[in-house]
Design a protein around this motif. Structure first.
Motif, PDB file in Angstrom:
ATOM      1  N   ALA A 233       0.839  -1.198   0.000  1.00 35.43           N
ATOM      2  CA  ALA A 233       0.000   0.000   0.000  1.00 35.43           C
ATOM      3  C   ALA A 233       0.873   1.246   0.000  1.00 35.43           C
ATOM      4  CB  ALA A 233      -0.920   0.005   1.216  1.00 35.43           C
ATOM      5  N   VAL A 234       0.561   2.174  -0.909  1.00 37.22           N
ATOM      6  CA  VAL A 234       1.350   3.388  -1.077  1.00 37.22           C
ATOM      7  C   VAL A 234       0.642   4.562  -0.408  1.00 37.22           C
ATOM      8  CG1 VAL A 234       2.386   4.972  -2.746  1.00 37.22           C
ATOM      9  CG2 VAL A 234       2.254   2.524  -3.254  1.00 37.22           C
ATOM     10  N   VAL A 250       1.471  -1.185  -4.874  1.00 38.79           N
ATOM     11  CA  VAL A 250       2.529  -1.679  -5.740  1.00 38.79           C
ATOM     12  C   VAL A 250       2.769  -3.152  -5.427  1.00 38.79           C
ATOM     13  CG1 VAL A 250       4.297  -0.833  -4.123  1.00 38.79           C
ATOM     14  CG2 VAL A 250       4.914  -1.367  -6.491  1.00 38.79           C
ATOM     15  N   ASN A 251       2.836  -3.964  -6.470  1.00 40.03           N
ATOM     16  CA  ASN A 251       3.016  -5.398  -6.302  1.00 40.03           C
ATOM     17  C   ASN A 251       4.481  -5.779  -6.477  1.00 40.03           C
ATOM     18  OD1 ASN A 251       0.206  -5.907  -5.994  1.00 40.03           O
ATOM     19  ND2 ASN A 251      -0.042  -5.768  -8.209  1.00 40.03           N
ATOM     20  N   GLY A 252       4.876  -6.825  -5.787  1.00 32.64           N
ATOM     21  CA  GLY A 252       6.245  -7.297  -5.886  1.00 32.64           C
ATOM     22  C   GLY A 252       6.972  -7.159  -4.565  1.00 32.64           C
ATOM     23  N   GLU A 253       8.101  -7.836  -4.460  1.00 32.72           N
ATOM     24  CA  GLU A 253       8.920  -7.774  -3.246  1.00 32.72           C
ATOM     25  C   GLU A 253       9.831  -6.555  -3.348  1.00 32.72           C
ATOM     26  OE1 GLU A 253      12.264 -10.396  -0.855  1.00 32.72           O
ATOM     27  OE2 GLU A 253      10.943 -11.397  -2.287  1.00 32.72           O
ATOM     28  N   ASN A 286      -0.738   4.202  -9.708  1.00 32.99           N
ATOM     29  CA  ASN A 286      -0.519   3.075 -10.611  1.00 32.99           C
ATOM     30  C   ASN A 286       0.976   2.886 -10.841  1.00 32.99           C
ATOM     31  OD1 ASN A 286      -3.438   2.502 -11.722  1.00 32.99           O
ATOM     32  ND2 ASN A 286      -3.168   4.725 -11.851  1.00 32.99           N
ATOM     33  N   PHE A 287       1.377   1.636 -11.054  1.00 32.84           N
ATOM     34  CA  PHE A 287       2.762   1.305 -11.342  1.00 32.84           C
ATOM     35  C   PHE A 287       2.839   0.433 -12.593  1.00 32.84           C
ATOM     36  CE2 PHE A 287       3.081   2.548  -6.973  1.00 32.84           C
ATOM     37  CZ  PHE A 287       4.386   2.989  -6.794  1.00 32.84           C
ATOM     38  N   ALA A 288       3.929   0.599 -13.338  1.00 37.18           N
ATOM     39  CA  ALA A 288       4.182  -0.215 -14.517  1.00 37.18           C
ATOM     40  C   ALA A 288       5.643  -0.590 -14.551  1.00 37.18           C
ATOM     41  CB  ALA A 288       3.803   0.564 -15.782  1.00 37.18           C
ATOM     42  N   PRO A 289       5.972  -1.731 -15.149  1.00 38.69           N
ATOM     43  CA  PRO A 289       7.387  -2.137 -15.230  1.00 38.69           C
ATOM     44  C   PRO A 289       8.188  -1.134 -16.057  1.00 38.69           C
ATOM     45  CG  PRO A 289       5.941  -3.988 -15.702  1.00 38.69           C
ATOM     46  CD  PRO A 289       5.072  -2.770 -15.697  1.00 38.69           C
TER      47      PRO A 289
END
Length: 293
Positions: A233-234, A250-253, A286-289
């Motif tokens: 959570a941001v 944001v997803n991911g470690e 939102n986040f993107a690679p």
């Protein structure tokens, strides 16, 4: 120091066991094993495989650099490029001046630095490092810059006005991350107990009971800050960490973050994971690679 680096679980106060997060043990890092002896920039795989301790983004060029267990890497293009010698850059803090970094940690094989390296500084983008202080004494796992100087933790929270002389803070907590801005004396520290805040360059601290329990924090300006919970959570603060508003997820470690304010006033956020860098251009909604060229 232990002979190998390891992780140990740290549970944030008030969180259920299922939400416990693995953080780097503040006393459990050792020199990297079998690193390259070369101190020149060399091409490596598409993305560093070593654990990431810090991230720096040059706003003018857009260059993204990751400070890792195996040294500093430029991941702006494929393949990633190794910059400078192999050192375990446990603590890493870019400055407002492009190419100027402070760091700490352990020397790699072939390095002439003492173990631990104490506080070191690079003025050429990480190609070479200058010894400043506490060589053979301190492995700073958390570090940041303020207008008052450097705030860093090697198990004991310390402050320095010049990177050479040090004072010990009365704070008893051990921070996972320290976040500051060179234009302000405000510092945020993420801890097991919750978010700690200092307004005097790290000398005194206050626990912010109403703040979200964030694992990572970073300042974009003297007032604009981003915090990310272990869940991803941001949160955003416009007043230096006093109050917070939920943005997105944001997803991911996540292993390291940084943020900067764009010309349009929006916050850009970069979050480094073990698989790649994620980027938000809308303040964390939102986040993107990130796709290197």
């Amino acid at each position: 120091m232990p002979s190998t680096s390891r992780l140990r679980p740290i549970r944030y106060a008030g969180m259920p066991a299922a939400a416990a997060v693995l953080l780097l043990a503040l006393s459990a890092c050792a020199a990297p094993a079998a690193p390259s002896k070369s101190s020149s920039s060399t091409a490596v795989g598409d993305y560093p495989s070593a654990h990431i301790h810090g991230i720096a983004v040059e706003e003018a060029s857009g260059k993204i650099m990751l400070a890792t267990h195996d040294g500093l890497f430029d991941v702006t293009s494929k393949p990633a490029v190794k910059i400078g010698p192999t050192n375990d850059l446990m603590g890493f803090s870019p400055t407002k001046d492009e190419g100027v970094f402070y760091a700490s940690g352990h020397p790699g094989e072939g390095s002439t630095l003492p173990n631990p390296v104490g506080l070191i500084r690079s003025s050429d983008g990480g190609k070479t490092w200058e010894q400043l202080s506490r060589q053979g004494e301190s492995d700073f796992h958390a570090m940041t810059l303020t207008k008052s100087g450097i705030v860093a933790s090697d198990g004991i929270l310390r402050t320095s006005p010049d990177g050479k002389t040090w004072n010990t803070s009365a704070a008893e907590f051990q921070p996972a991350v320290l976040a500051g801005n060179p234009g302000s004396a405000t510092v945020l520290a993420t801890t097991e107990q919750g978010l700690q805040r200092s307004t005097d360059g790290g000398r005194t601290w206050q626990l912010l009971g109403s703040a979200p329990v964030v694992q990572f924090a970073a300042f974009a300006t003297t007032a604009d800050a981003i915090g990310i919970e272990p869940s991803g959570a941001v949160h955003y603060s416009s007043d230096g960490g006093v109050t917070w508003a939920r943005k997105g997820n944001v997803n991911g470690e996540i292993q390291a973050i940084t943020t900067a304010k764009a010309a349009d006033g929006q916050l850009n956020i970069w979050a480094a994971t073990g698989e790649g860098v994620l980027v938000s251009t809308d303040g964390g909604a939102n986040f993107a690679p990130y796709s290197p060229s």
